[in-house]
Each structure stands twice: as C-alpha cells, then as structure tokens.
Design a protein around this motif. Structure first.
Motif, PDB file in Angstrom:
ATOM      1  N   ILE A  95       0.852  -1.182   0.000  1.00 20.08           N
ATOM      2  CA  ILE A  95       0.000   0.000   0.000  1.00 20.08           C
ATOM      3  C   ILE A  95       0.888   1.233   0.000  1.00 20.08           C
ATOM      4  O   ILE A  95       1.741   1.393   0.885  1.00 20.08           O
ATOM      5  CB  ILE A  95      -0.930   0.012   1.234  1.00 20.08           C
ATOM      6  N   VAL A  96       0.720   2.097  -1.004  1.00 17.07           N
ATOM      7  CA  VAL A  96       1.543   3.303  -1.155  1.00 17.07           C
ATOM      8  C   VAL A  96       0.626   4.521  -1.077  1.00 17.07           C
ATOM      9  O   VAL A  96      -0.303   4.658  -1.868  1.00 17.07           O
ATOM     10  CB  VAL A  96       2.307   3.298  -2.497  1.00 17.07           C
ATOM     11  N   LEU A 113       0.665   0.185  11.663  1.00 15.92           N
ATOM     12  CA  LEU A 113       0.192  -0.844  10.736  1.00 15.92           C
ATOM     13  C   LEU A 113       1.343  -1.744  10.278  1.00 15.92           C
ATOM     14  O   LEU A 113       1.191  -2.966  10.165  1.00 15.92           O
ATOM     15  CB  LEU A 113      -0.483  -0.189   9.532  1.00 15.92           C
ATOM     16  N   ASN A 114       2.506  -1.152  10.010  1.00 11.02           N
ATOM     17  CA  ASN A 114       3.659  -1.953   9.595  1.00 11.02           C
ATOM     18  C   ASN A 114       4.135  -2.881  10.704  1.00 11.02           C
ATOM     19  O   ASN A 114       4.615  -3.985  10.439  1.00 11.02           O
ATOM     20  CB  ASN A 114       4.803  -1.046   9.144  1.00 11.02           C
ATOM     21  N   GLN A 115       4.012  -2.436  11.938  1.00 10.07           N
ATOM     22  CA  GLN A 115       4.451  -3.259  13.066  1.00 10.07           C
ATOM     23  C   GLN A 115       3.490  -4.399  13.374  1.00 10.07           C
ATOM     24  O   GLN A 115       3.901  -5.427  13.915  1.00 10.07           O
ATOM     25  CB  GLN A 115       4.613  -2.387  14.314  1.00 10.07           C
ATOM     26  N   GLY A 122       2.880  -4.510   3.420  1.00 15.30           N
ATOM     27  CA  GLY A 122       3.757  -3.370   3.659  1.00 15.30           C
ATOM     28  C   GLY A 122       3.076  -2.058   3.314  1.00 15.30           C
ATOM     29  O   GLY A 122       2.417  -1.943   2.271  1.00 15.30           O
ATOM     30  N   PHE A 123       3.213  -1.058   4.203  1.00  7.88           N
ATOM     31  CA  PHE A 123       2.640   0.265   3.987  1.00  7.88           C
ATOM     32  C   PHE A 123       3.763   1.281   3.774  1.00  7.88           C
ATOM     33  O   PHE A 123       4.720   1.326   4.558  1.00  7.88           O
ATOM     34  CB  PHE A 123       1.802   0.702   5.191  1.00  7.88           C
ATOM     35  N   ASN A 149       9.390  -2.466   7.923  1.00  4.87           N
ATOM     36  CA  ASN A 149      10.676  -2.964   8.390  1.00  4.87           C
ATOM     37  C   ASN A 149      10.783  -4.428   7.979  1.00  4.87           C
ATOM     38  O   ASN A 149      10.362  -5.327   8.704  1.00  4.87           O
ATOM     39  CB  ASN A 149      10.788  -2.831   9.915  1.00  4.87           C
ATOM     40  N   GLU A 150      11.306  -4.656   6.766  1.00  9.57           N
ATOM     41  CA  GLU A 150      11.323  -5.997   6.198  1.00  9.57           C
ATOM     42  C   GLU A 150      12.126  -6.977   7.052  1.00  9.57           C
ATOM     43  O   GLU A 150      11.747  -8.128   7.231  1.00  9.57           O
ATOM     44  CB  GLU A 150      11.899  -5.958   4.768  1.00  9.57           C
TER      45      GLU A 150
END
Length: 242
Positions: A95-96, A113-115, A122-123, A149-150
């Motif tokens: 999501i961009v 959201l990423n965590q 992935g945002f 955070n990949e």
C-alpha cells in the motif's frame, strides 16, 4: 534550485493530472526506485466496489498487488480509511500513500500498521516534492516517510514458520545471495526481489505477462526453472513458434 510549494500549480487535479502523470512509465520507475519495488501498471482509477483506487499495479516478477493512493494535500483520516478499504478490496499486499505533507498522527498510524501486520503486507507513506532549477521543468522527489521494516518482519515470521517453510525461505535467500552476488551475468539480466517462504520464486523478464519461474519440490527432491505466461495466448504461440 527552488522548491515549488503549490503542487496544484503543476497538477491541478489529482485524478486527471497527477495520477495520469505518475502512471507514465518513467515516473512510475522513479517511484519504484524510491520504494525499492519494481512496479508494473495494471490500471488507473481501478474500481473497488463503488469507489476507485488512483493506481493499481503489480510487482514485477511476482503476483503481489499494489495500490497507490494520491493526495496533493496534508494527510487526513478520510484517505487513511480509503487506503485500508482499497487494500482489502484489491487484496493488495503493498500500500503506497503519496501526499504533500504527512501529519505526525498519520506517520504513527502507518508505522503501527507496519508493526502489526505480517511480512506479506507493507505500507509506504511518501511525501512528494517539486523542485526547479532556473527555467527547467519541475523535477519530482519522492521522500519515503514510513516504510515496512522488512528485516524485523522476516525475523518475526521465521519464528512461527513450519520447518518446511523455514527451509523454503532459507533456500531462496541463499539462491539470491549466490545468483546476484556471485554471478555478474545473472545480476545484469535480472533484478533481485525479496525471498518468501514458498515453493516458488519469480523474476521479471521485462514483459508483464511473462516471468521466469523457479520451483523446488522437497518431497521429490526436484528443482525446476521455466517461463510462466500469466495471460495471453499470443505470447505462448510466439514462444512456441520460436
């Protein structure tokens, strides 16, 4: 060098001007460089129920769906809700959200959201700037404010993977290390993409409907390499004829 603060002086309308500009190949490539994901355009104003997402794309060499929502203003709650709605409607994994300025509360929301999503989601929150040197055409700059955070997500996912999934993830990670770090000819022809805990790994050929596909089958002790034609019988006939 002078910064152009009024984005709408260049792109008066998000849909008719900015989205059409961003959908052009050279501009989408700039965004690809910023988020380090190769983007292939699917369609603009892509329908999601009675709504539409500004740009729907896919990652080159994979089936990951990507939504891009544009906002030439400061972030707001309305667009935050939209990106989640569109992601669900499209079953998107990336999501961009491109904005003029990211408010602190929305930076925090995207970070949260990423965590709290798995490694497949992935945002990205991106601020776009415009700069001009003398009488030159305005040059865009994509500044990534928040990104997934990949590494942390991969570690988190690995802790809950089955032994088979761990083997698959490790196999493709080692494949990437060998193919792209030790084989200069291979790395010139293909771009590395993230490894996942699956039995397959795809690479882009430069043609959106055709990818190079590698597979592993642990029960049969077999590895394969081939071409996968995602859509279009014409491509298959051309490959067969040649």
């Amino acid at each position: 060098m002078k910064r152009i603060d009024d984005l709408r002086s260049i792109w008066p309308h998000e849909e008719q001007d900015f989205s059409k500009w961003l959908a052009q190949k050279e501009n989408l490539e700039q965004l690809s460089d910023a988020i380090e994901i190769d983007l292939e355009l699917e369609e603009t104003e892509s329908p999601v129920g009675s709504f539409s997402v500004d740009i729907y794309a896919r990652e080159s060499g994979s089936s990951r769906g990507i939504i891009i929502e544009n906002q030439l203003e400061d972030t707001d709650h309305d667009h935050l809700g939209k990106i989640i709605t569109y992601a669900a409607g499209k079953d998107a994994e990336i999501i961009v959200w491109i904005v003029k300025r990211a408010r602190d509360e929305h930076k925090q929301a995207i970070g949260w959201l990423n965590q709290h999503t798995d490694e497949n989601i992935g945002f990205f929150l991106i601020e776009i700037e415009l700069w001009r040197i003398g009488d030159s055409l305005p040059a865009p700059r994509f500044n990534v404010v928040e990104r997934p955070n990949e590494w942390a997500k991969t570690v988190k996912a690995a802790e809950t993977l089955t032994p088979l999934r761990k083997f698959q993830l490790n196999f493709w990670q080692q494949f990437c290390d060998y193919a792209f770090d030790k084989d200069s000819k291979f790395s010139k022809s293909f771009s590395c993409r993230k490894a996942f805990a699956t039995n397959w790994y795809n690479l882009s050929t430069g043609v959106s409907s055709v990818v190079v596909e590698f597979t592993i089958n642990t029960s049969r002790h077999r590895a394969t390499a081939g071409l996968y034609v995602a859509k279009g019988k014409d491509w298959y006939r051309q490959l067969k004829d040649n």
